[in-house]
Motif scaffolding. Structure first.
Motif, PDB file in Angstrom:
ATOM      1  N   ILE A  73      30.559  -6.673  36.361  1.00  0.00           N
ATOM      2  CA  ILE A  73      29.235  -6.813  36.989  1.00  0.00           C
ATOM      3  C   ILE A  73      28.291  -7.142  35.832  1.00  0.00           C
ATOM      4  N   THR A  75      24.588  -9.118  34.580  1.00  0.00           N
ATOM      5  CA  THR A  75      23.301  -9.757  34.855  1.00  0.00           C
ATOM      6  C   THR A  75      22.929 -10.633  33.661  1.00  0.00           C
ATOM      7  N   ASN A  81      17.293  -5.388  33.988  1.00  0.00           N
ATOM      8  CA  ASN A  81      16.319  -4.335  34.304  1.00  0.00           C
ATOM      9  C   ASN A  81      15.279  -4.788  35.318  1.00  0.00           C
ATOM     10  N   GLY A  83      16.541  -5.089  38.719  1.00  0.00           N
ATOM     11  CA  GLY A  83      17.138  -4.737  40.010  1.00  0.00           C
ATOM     12  C   GLY A  83      18.327  -5.584  40.437  1.00  0.00           C
ATOM     13  N   GLY A  85      21.392  -5.811  39.080  1.00  0.00           N
ATOM     14  CA  GLY A  85      22.635  -5.030  39.052  1.00  0.00           C
ATOM     15  C   GLY A  85      22.746  -4.146  40.282  1.00  0.00           C
ATOM     16  N   LYS A  86      21.634  -3.517  40.662  1.00  0.00           N
ATOM     17  CA  LYS A  86      21.661  -2.635  41.835  1.00  0.00           C
ATOM     18  C   LYS A  86      21.974  -3.438  43.098  1.00  0.00           C
ATOM     19  N   ASN A 112      28.202   2.564  27.062  1.00  0.00           N
ATOM     20  CA  ASN A 112      27.399   1.685  27.929  1.00  0.00           C
ATOM     21  C   ASN A 112      26.560   2.538  28.893  1.00  0.00           C
ATOM     22  N   LYS A 121      23.935   6.268  39.926  1.00  0.00           N
ATOM     23  CA  LYS A 121      22.921   6.098  40.972  1.00  0.00           C
ATOM     24  C   LYS A 121      23.550   5.863  42.334  1.00  0.00           C
TER      25      LYS A 121
HETATM   26  C1  LIG Z   1      24.934  -3.122  33.513  1.00  0.00           C
HETATM   27  C2  LIG Z   1      24.108  -4.308  33.988  1.00  0.00           C
HETATM   28  C3  LIG Z   1      24.954  -5.145  34.966  1.00  0.00           C
HETATM   29  C4  LIG Z   1      22.882  -3.775  34.751  1.00  0.00           C
HETATM   30  O1  LIG Z   1      22.243  -4.878  35.336  1.00  0.00           O
HETATM   31  P1  LIG Z   1      20.678  -4.941  35.595  1.00  0.00           P
HETATM   32  O2  LIG Z   1      20.428  -6.113  36.480  1.00  0.00           O
HETATM   33  O3  LIG Z   1      19.929  -4.880  34.327  1.00  0.00           O
HETATM   34  O4  LIG Z   1      20.489  -3.579  36.431  1.00  0.00           O
HETATM   35  P2  LIG Z   1      19.232  -3.102  37.277  1.00  0.00           P
HETATM   36  O5  LIG Z   1      18.002  -3.817  36.843  1.00  0.00           O
HETATM   37  O6  LIG Z   1      19.596  -3.144  38.724  1.00  0.00           O
HETATM   38  O7  LIG Z   1      19.114  -1.584  36.784  1.00  0.00           O
HETATM   39  C5  LIG Z   1      19.993  -0.615  37.296  1.00  0.00           C
HETATM   40  C6  LIG Z   1      19.737   0.725  36.656  1.00  0.00           C
HETATM   41  O8  LIG Z   1      20.227   0.697  35.322  1.00  0.00           O
HETATM   42  C7  LIG Z   1      19.333   1.415  34.464  1.00  0.00           C
HETATM   43  N1  LIG Z   1      18.764   0.482  33.499  1.00  0.00           N
HETATM   44  C8  LIG Z   1      18.730  -0.871  33.554  1.00  0.00           C
HETATM   45  N2  LIG Z   1      18.198  -1.373  32.433  1.00  0.00           N
HETATM   46  C9  LIG Z   1      17.879  -0.314  31.655  1.00  0.00           C
HETATM   47  C10 LIG Z   1      17.301  -0.181  30.366  1.00  0.00           C
HETATM   48  N3  LIG Z   1      16.938  -1.256  29.643  1.00  0.00           N
HETATM   49  N4  LIG Z   1      17.148   1.066  29.864  1.00  0.00           N
HETATM   50  C11 LIG Z   1      17.510   2.153  30.562  1.00  0.00           C
HETATM   51  N5  LIG Z   1      18.078   2.090  31.809  1.00  0.00           N
HETATM   52  C12 LIG Z   1      18.237   0.880  32.342  1.00  0.00           C
HETATM   53  C13 LIG Z   1      18.269   2.004  35.351  1.00  0.00           C
HETATM   54  O9  LIG Z   1      18.711   3.286  35.739  1.00  0.00           O
HETATM   55  C14 LIG Z   1      18.274   1.080  36.529  1.00  0.00           C
HETATM   56  O10 LIG Z   1      17.868   1.693  37.711  1.00  0.00           O
HETATM   57  P3  LIG Z   1      16.285   1.817  38.059  1.00  0.00           P
HETATM   58  O11 LIG Z   1      15.737   0.440  38.023  1.00  0.00           O
HETATM   59  O12 LIG Z   1      16.292   2.396  39.445  1.00  0.00           O
HETATM   60  O13 LIG Z   1      15.694   2.704  37.032  1.00  0.00           O
HETATM   61  C15 LIG Z   1      23.575  -5.182  32.808  1.00  0.00           C
HETATM   62  O14 LIG Z   1      23.006  -4.332  31.841  1.00  0.00           O
HETATM   63  C16 LIG Z   1      24.644  -6.044  32.144  1.00  0.00           C
HETATM   64  O15 LIG Z   1      24.903  -7.162  32.580  1.00  0.00           O
HETATM   65  N6  LIG Z   1      25.284  -5.515  31.074  1.00  0.00           N
HETATM   66  C17 LIG Z   1      26.353  -6.260  30.351  1.00  0.00           C
HETATM   67  C18 LIG Z   1      27.628  -6.254  31.145  1.00  0.00           C
HETATM   68  C19 LIG Z   1      28.100  -4.849  31.427  1.00  0.00           C
HETATM   69  O16 LIG Z   1      28.067  -3.994  30.560  1.00  0.00           O
HETATM   70  N7  LIG Z   1      28.550  -4.621  32.691  1.00  0.00           N
HETATM   71  C20 LIG Z   1      29.021  -3.329  33.127  1.00  0.00           C
HETATM   72  C21 LIG Z   1      30.332  -2.956  32.557  1.00  0.00           C
HETATM   73  S1  LIG Z   1      31.697  -3.252  33.608  1.00  0.00           S
END
Ligand SMILES: CC(C)(COP(=O)(O)OP(=O)(O)OC[C@H]1O[C@@H](n2cnc3c(N)ncnc32)[C@H](O)[C@@H]1OP(=O)(O)O)[C@@H](O)C(=O)NCCC(=O)NCCS
Length: 147
Positions: A73, A75, A81, A83, A85-86, A112, A121
């Motif tokens: 998964i 982004t 950050n 929404g 990923g959610k 991570n 969540k």
């Molecule tokens: C993990 C990942 C998919 C999250 O995607 P995203 O689109 O940034 O996620 P969201 O914006 O929906 O945030 C989801 C939750 O993560 C946390 N979060 C996201 N960015 C954050 C940041 N910079 N600092 C702290 N918490 C954070 C928050 O709890 C957030 O929920 P909230 O908005 O209700 O507070 C993204 O960081 C990514 O692509 N990482 C690299 C690949 C990876 O590690 N994938 C997962 C491993 S299998």
């Protein structure tokens, strides 16, 4: 939260992001692996797109009988950050529920914290640990969501 469309990922989507996969998404998943995944009957991949069709994320699961595993998964870096990923995770969870999947598993690097927060969540529970699983250094946390 940004308004996005979530769709089934096509080969055309993969071609669109081919050249920016490793730089703007994640270095772990390369084109060849994703291409194989898209052609596999057991895998289901989705993309998140802005309303003007820019791909800002993708994610996939592999289904084995009544169990599914999140393969990735991701982004786009410039869209994190906000929404995405959610929204992708919710979509995958609903996909599993609609396919009568009983358990959704994943493994995540213990460093991570953002991904771990995201999974918690949505009620994923830590069910195991693989010591030094990544690069013979970092532990993998196994997480699971039962329906
Ligand atoms: C993990 C990942 C998919 C999250 O995607 P995203 O689109 O940034 O996620 P969201 O914006 O929906 O945030 C989801 C939750 O993560 C946390 N979060 C996201 N960015 C954050 C940041 N910079 N600092 C702290 N918490 C954070 C928050 O709890 C957030 O929920 P909230 O908005 O209700 O507070 C993204 O960081 C990514 O692509 N990482 C690299 C690949 C990876 O590690 N994938 C997962 C491993 S299998």
């Amino acid at each position: 939260m940004k308004k996005l469309k979530i769709e089934i990922m096509t080969n055309e989507d993969l071609e669109t992001i081919k050249d920016i996969l490793q730089t703007e998404f994640d270095e772990f998943w390369n084109y060849e692996i994703l291409k194989q995944e898209l052609s596999s009957n057991n895998s289901k991949y989705i993309v998140a797109k802005t309303l003007d069709n820019i791909i800002v994320g993708f994610a996939g699961i592999k289904i084995i009988l009544d169990t599914a595993e999140i393969m990735n998964i991701v982004t786009k870096k410039s869209f994190r950050n906000m929404g995405t990923g959610k929204q992708m995770l919710e979509y995958l969870i609903n996909m599993c529920k609609n396919s009568n999947i009983k358990t959704l598993n994943l493994e995540v690097n213990s460093t991570n914290t953002i991904a771990i927060t995201l999974y918690k969540k949505y009620n994923f529970k830590e069910v195991g640990l693989r010591k030094k699983y990544y690069d013979n250094t970092y532990d993998a946390i196994l997480m699971s969501l039962n329906f």
